[in-house]
Scaffold this motif. Structure first.
Motif, PDB file in Angstrom:
ATOM      1  N   GLU A  43       0.691  -1.332   0.024  1.00  0.00           N
ATOM      2  CA  GLU A  43       0.039  -0.082   0.003  1.00  0.00           C
ATOM      3  C   GLU A  43       0.925   1.200  -0.032  1.00  0.00           C
ATOM      4  O   GLU A  43       0.542   2.307  -0.691  1.00  0.00           O
ATOM      5  N   VAL A  44       1.883   1.128   0.581  1.00  0.00           N
ATOM      6  CA  VAL A  44       2.646   2.567   0.959  1.00  0.00           C
ATOM      7  C   VAL A  44       4.046   2.522   0.117  1.00  0.00           C
ATOM      8  O   VAL A  44       4.728   3.534   0.151  1.00  0.00           O
ATOM      9  N   ARG A  45       4.503   1.481  -0.391  1.00  0.00           N
ATOM     10  CA  ARG A  45       5.804   1.615  -1.005  1.00  0.00           C
ATOM     11  C   ARG A  45       6.036   2.542  -2.294  1.00  0.00           C
ATOM     12  O   ARG A  45       4.828   2.810  -2.784  1.00  0.00           O
ATOM     13  N   GLN A  46       7.013   3.087  -2.284  1.00  0.00           N
ATOM     14  CA  GLN A  46       7.257   4.097  -3.571  1.00  0.00           C
ATOM     15  C   GLN A  46       8.576   3.438  -4.362  1.00  0.00           C
ATOM     16  O   GLN A  46       9.245   2.631  -3.994  1.00  0.00           O
ATOM     17  N   PRO A  47       8.741   3.902  -5.720  1.00  0.00           N
ATOM     18  CA  PRO A  47       9.894   3.267  -6.366  1.00  0.00           C
ATOM     19  C   PRO A  47      10.874   3.601  -5.654  1.00  0.00           C
ATOM     20  O   PRO A  47      11.158   4.779  -5.108  1.00  0.00           O
ATOM     21  N   ASP A  70       1.008  -4.558  -6.089  1.00  0.00           N
ATOM     22  CA  ASP A  70      -0.166  -4.554  -6.399  1.00  0.00           C
ATOM     23  C   ASP A  70      -1.143  -4.339  -5.121  1.00  0.00           C
ATOM     24  O   ASP A  70      -1.344  -5.038  -4.142  1.00  0.00           O
ATOM     25  N   SER A  71      -1.457  -3.152  -4.670  1.00  0.00           N
ATOM     26  CA  SER A  71      -2.184  -2.616  -3.371  1.00  0.00           C
ATOM     27  C   SER A  71      -3.249  -3.302  -3.223  1.00  0.00           C
ATOM     28  O   SER A  71      -3.812  -3.539  -2.236  1.00  0.00           O
ATOM     29  N   GLY A 104       9.641  -3.432   5.861  1.00  0.00           N
ATOM     30  CA  GLY A 104       9.845  -2.301   4.867  1.00  0.00           C
ATOM     31  C   GLY A 104       8.584  -1.318   4.914  1.00  0.00           C
ATOM     32  O   GLY A 104       7.460  -1.367   5.874  1.00  0.00           O
ATOM     33  N   PRO A 105       8.446  -0.427   3.936  1.00  0.00           N
ATOM     34  CA  PRO A 105       9.217  -0.294   2.807  1.00  0.00           C
ATOM     35  C   PRO A 105      10.568   0.677   3.377  1.00  0.00           C
ATOM     36  O   PRO A 105      10.195   1.412   4.266  1.00  0.00           O
TER      37      PRO A 105
ATOM     38  N   GLY B 229       7.835   5.477  10.839  1.00  0.00           N
ATOM     39  CA  GLY B 229       8.382   6.397   9.849  1.00  0.00           C
ATOM     40  C   GLY B 229       8.707   5.661   8.478  1.00  0.00           C
ATOM     41  O   GLY B 229       9.014   6.553   7.637  1.00  0.00           O
ATOM     42  N   ARG B 230       8.270   4.405   8.456  1.00  0.00           N
ATOM     43  CA  ARG B 230       8.435   3.966   7.119  1.00  0.00           C
ATOM     44  C   ARG B 230       7.128   3.089   6.954  1.00  0.00           C
ATOM     45  O   ARG B 230       6.299   3.400   6.004  1.00  0.00           O
TER      46      ARG B 230
END
Lengths: 299, 496
Positions: A43-47, A70-71, A104-105, B229-230
């Motif tokens: 849901e929250v990861r970014q490139p 795939d969120s 993570g992320p 924070g992550r």
């Protein structure tokens, strides 16, 4: 407005679930794509961000860049090249198996441009690392072009995925697929003949160094994704230190992406050999595969 | 000597108490233990513990308690113990200290409770730490015999960031006050520095696991692999919990900033110890995480972490393990017990020596540590003599591994994502006398506030914050709490 209060604490199964492998694709002899369940991270990861994966009790913590997510399905795509024991154990997982820990992320998201033209250069398994960058650039309306390569046809991955975001030029060292030669020679032509605003690259360290050396005279900003040895991934151990612009930085919290023109690639390559002897030792057939012991935890 | 049996406790007179000598902690033989990871201190037997307990004079105004950062009622638990009432002693100790088996092992008692002990004025203090360990261990081994205290749920939720000693102490206090506590841990295992930092031979991991389990039994939920924070932001926690306690530690190792520091074979103590303690690298290849087993290891620093790293090196098979410290022997900050154990295990010390360069070969492996000899100069701001380099005194310690144990800084991973959280110039969180940060309802303690300190000071912060947070939660009508309280109130009306 404060977000609606959700009973976090009553939803603990949400966190405690092991991470189920929901899909597996063998991309080449040694490279496997795993789609694993990790809803919150998806849901929250970014490139540019990565996860730390620990297969089970006694296994190593290893950093893996999030190749896609795939969120809606709550899954992450991890692309793993079997090199040492830990990566071999991960690539031997099958659908229905689980990974005990995924954290993570981690790391900073990629520094992305919002308009103009970007060149994404991926080598081998590093192509999976540039994939989410190309994906996000494309969705922002940036003109994306990719150059990807591998030793031979079998080592080229994510060609179709990248093709969705723009032109893809493939090269192989032996000419078994696409152009014969290195990604840098193709990239050189592109840089010489068209306006490129930024280069993103991931792959073997010598390749990233060659790309950085290539783009320097063109004055094109070049972002490299570094892959040093890590333990915790949160800045606690300092094992992943790299030298950037003469300054020692931690890839896990300061990176993992840096300005390629400032990175000391020789030091990175040296440090990556620290556990070479140990890696051989752990691949000794007398060392039991971690996978066997993990499967016993399955329902 | 006084003959006594636990069944018929005899009450010794003060004079008789004064005649009992301080008991010695049974230990593993130095040579044997330097080759294994088993615990060095073996613990007092019940007989020795009861005898030691009788040394306590039961002072009317017990000074020892003032020396304790978590204010354990020391004379009271010792009184129960001396009467052979172990459940009573355990209950009393656990009320003040949620991790007695841990603090009984790693606290610097000699500079805290024991230094205040009346008996220390004339001979040796009561071995409070040994007794705490004994009672803590008894409580752990007899956890089935103890009835948990009934608590009335408050209806309030608390998030704790970090499961180290500060977080666990706060969790214990808040759970005892009836709050619904969730602890978020970044690593895959709970315990923080107790798990990744302090070696097995000083603090067996099964003890930490058991102490964590006891908190879970008391209703504390622990969520691993979650980095605030992550994975979640502090703002999200604030939105979903009635209060938050930040105890994420000082996890960013300081390096020496000298040439050669990035050669292969240079570790931060954090990495070296984490590989062994958390990842079981000493069992490699039966565990998957390797660690370099140096033949000659130099450890830079003079604190407990340096001792831990140096003693770990010895256990990993090092022929020589040398502590390099820039001040004198007298100024060594490590606990005397640790330095003593280290000497017994054959560690070497280079006092008044400061590294100036790590030397390496063509393949970039460490070959030595170049140091300069220091001498005591003018006193610095800490009042200690500032070490000054003697020109031309460079010398080389041949070694293949260097471990730096010179401290750590505040980890910005969480704080950098909260611009409203006030920090000092070193990046540590600023708190008021109640442990509350600049954000209402967000409290903080331990190393993220203090900089690198000790287990017990972090626990003291956690305990104080738990009290302050309890007051805050009871005096503040938080959203979820008020809704639940209204429901509770209406239910009560019906019953009446």
């Amino acid at each position: 407005m404060t977000p609606e209060k959700r009973p976090f604490s009553h939803n603990l199964s949400y966190y405690e679930d092991m991470h189920l492998v929901v899909a597996k694709t063998r991309l080449s002899e040694n490279v496997v794509r795993l789609d694993v369940s990790a809803p919150r991270i998806a849901e929250v990861r970014q490139p540019g961000q990565f996860v730390i994966v620990r297969l089970g009790e006694g296994a190593e913590r290893i950093p893996l860049t999030i190749a896609d997510a795939d969120s809606d399905a709550g899954t992450l795509t991890l692309v793993i090249q079997a090199v040492g024991k830990s990566t071999k154990d991960l690539t031997s997982l099958e659908v229905g198996d689980s990974i005990t820990d995924i954290a993570g992320p981690l790391g900073h998201p990629t520094e992305l441009i919002t308009s103009g033209r970007a060149l994404c250069i991926g080598g081998g398994v590093g192509t999976a690392v540039v994939h989410p960058i190309a994906q996000e650039l494309f969705s922002r309306g940036v003109d994306v072009m990719s150059v990807i390569g591998g030793r031979a046809r079998d080592f080229v991955i994510f060609e179709n995925e990248l093709f969705r975001f723009g032109d893809v030029i493939v090269c192989t060292d032996d000419g078994s697929y696409g152009k014969k030669g290195l990604v840098t020679s193709v990239a050189q032509d592109i840089l010489a003949n068209s306006e490129i605003d930024i280069v993103y690259t991931a792959g073997p360290v010598p390749m990233m160094r060659a790309v950085a050396n290539l783009t320097r005279p063109f004055g094109v900003k070049t972002i490299v994704s570094l892959n040093p040895v890590m333990v915790d991934g949160t800045g606690m151990c300092g094992g992943c230190r790299v030298s950037v612009g003469g300054q020692t930085l931690f890839a896990c919290v300061d990176g993992p992406e840096f300005d390629g023109h400032e990175v000391d690639f020789e030091m990175l390559m040296d440090r990556l050999t620290t556990y070479r002897t140990a890696e051989k030792q752990s691949l000794n057939p007398n060392c039991q595969s971690r996978h066997a012991s993990v499967s016993t935890h399955l329902p | 000597m006084i003959a006594k049996s636990p069944d018929t406790p005899s009450k010794p007179t003060p004079k008789q108490r004064m005649l009992i000598e301080r008991q010695h902690m049974p230990e593993q033989d130095a040579q044997a233990r330097a080759a294994n990871f088993g615990e060095v201190n073996l613990g007092l037997t019940e007989q020795l513990a009861l005898l030691e307990a009788d040394r306590c004079l039961q002072c009317k105004v017990p000074k020892c308690v003032n020396g304790c950062p978590v204010k354990v009622n020391i004379p009271q638990f010792i009184k129960h113990l001396s009467e052979g009432d172990l459940p009573g002693a355990a209950k009393c100790l656990l009320r003040d200290n949620v991790l007695p088996s841990v603090t009984g092992r790693v606290c610097p008692q000699e500079s805290q409770c024991e230094s205040e002990c009346l008996r220390a004025h004339k001979g040796l203090s009561v071995a409070i730490g040994y007794l705490e360990r004994f009672v803590g261990d008894w409580a752990r081994e007899h956890s089935g015999d103890q009835t948990p205290n009934e608590v009335t749920p408050s209806g309030k939720t608390v998030a704790i960031v970090g499961s180290g000693p500060g977080g666990l102490a706060a969790a214990g206090g808040l759970a005892a006050s009836g709050h619904d506590v969730t602890v978020f841990e970044a690593l895959h295992k709970a315990g923080g520095v107790l798990i990744y930092g302090i070696p097995e031979f000083r603090l067996p991991k099964k003890i930490v696991e058991a102490e964590v389990r006891r908190l879970e039994k008391a209703g504390v939920k622990i969520v691993c692999n979650t980095i605030i924070g992550r994975t979640y932001t502090l703002q999200e926690l604030q939105g979903q919990f009635d209060a938050v306690f930040l105890a994420n530690g000082a996890g960013l190792p300081i390096f020496m900033n000298i040439p050669g520091e990035n050669l292969k074979g240079v570790y931060s103590a954090n990495e070296y110890l984490t590989r062994v303690n958390l990842m079981a690298a000493h069992e490699f290849p039966n565990s998957d995480t390797p660690v370099l087993r140096g033949k000659h290891v130099a450890i830079v620093g003079g604190g407990n972490v340096a001792m831990d790293a140096a003693r770990t090196a010895k256990r990993l098979g090092a022929e020589s393990s040398t502590i390099v410290y820039r001040r004198s022997k007298e100024e060594l900050p490590a606990r005397e017990e640790e330095a003593h154990h280290a000497r017994e295990e054959g560690l070497q010390f280079e006092f008044l020596a400061a590294p100036v360069q790590v030397l390496g070969n063509e393949e970039k492996w460490v070959t030595g540590l170049k140091c300069v000899r220091m001498q005591a100069g003018e006193p610095d701001e800490s009042g200690r003599a500032r070490p000054v380099a003697i020109p031309g005194s460079e010398f080389v310690i041949p070694c293949d591994t260097v471990v730096t144990a010179i401290g750590s800084r505040a980890n910005p991973l969480l704080t950098s994502t909260c611009p409203d959280l006030q920090l000092n110039k070193w990046g540590n969180i600023i708190v008021d006398e109640n442990g509350m940060t600049s954000l209402p309802g967000v409290f903080a303690g331990g190393d993220i506030v203090r900089g690198a300190a000790t287990v017990i000071l972090a626990m003291g912060d956690g305990k104080r914050a738990a009290k302050a947070m309890d007051d805050y939660l009871r005096n503040t009508e938080t959203e979820s709490g008020s809704i639940r309280n209204n429901i509770m109130a209406s239910l009560c009306d019906v019953n009446l």
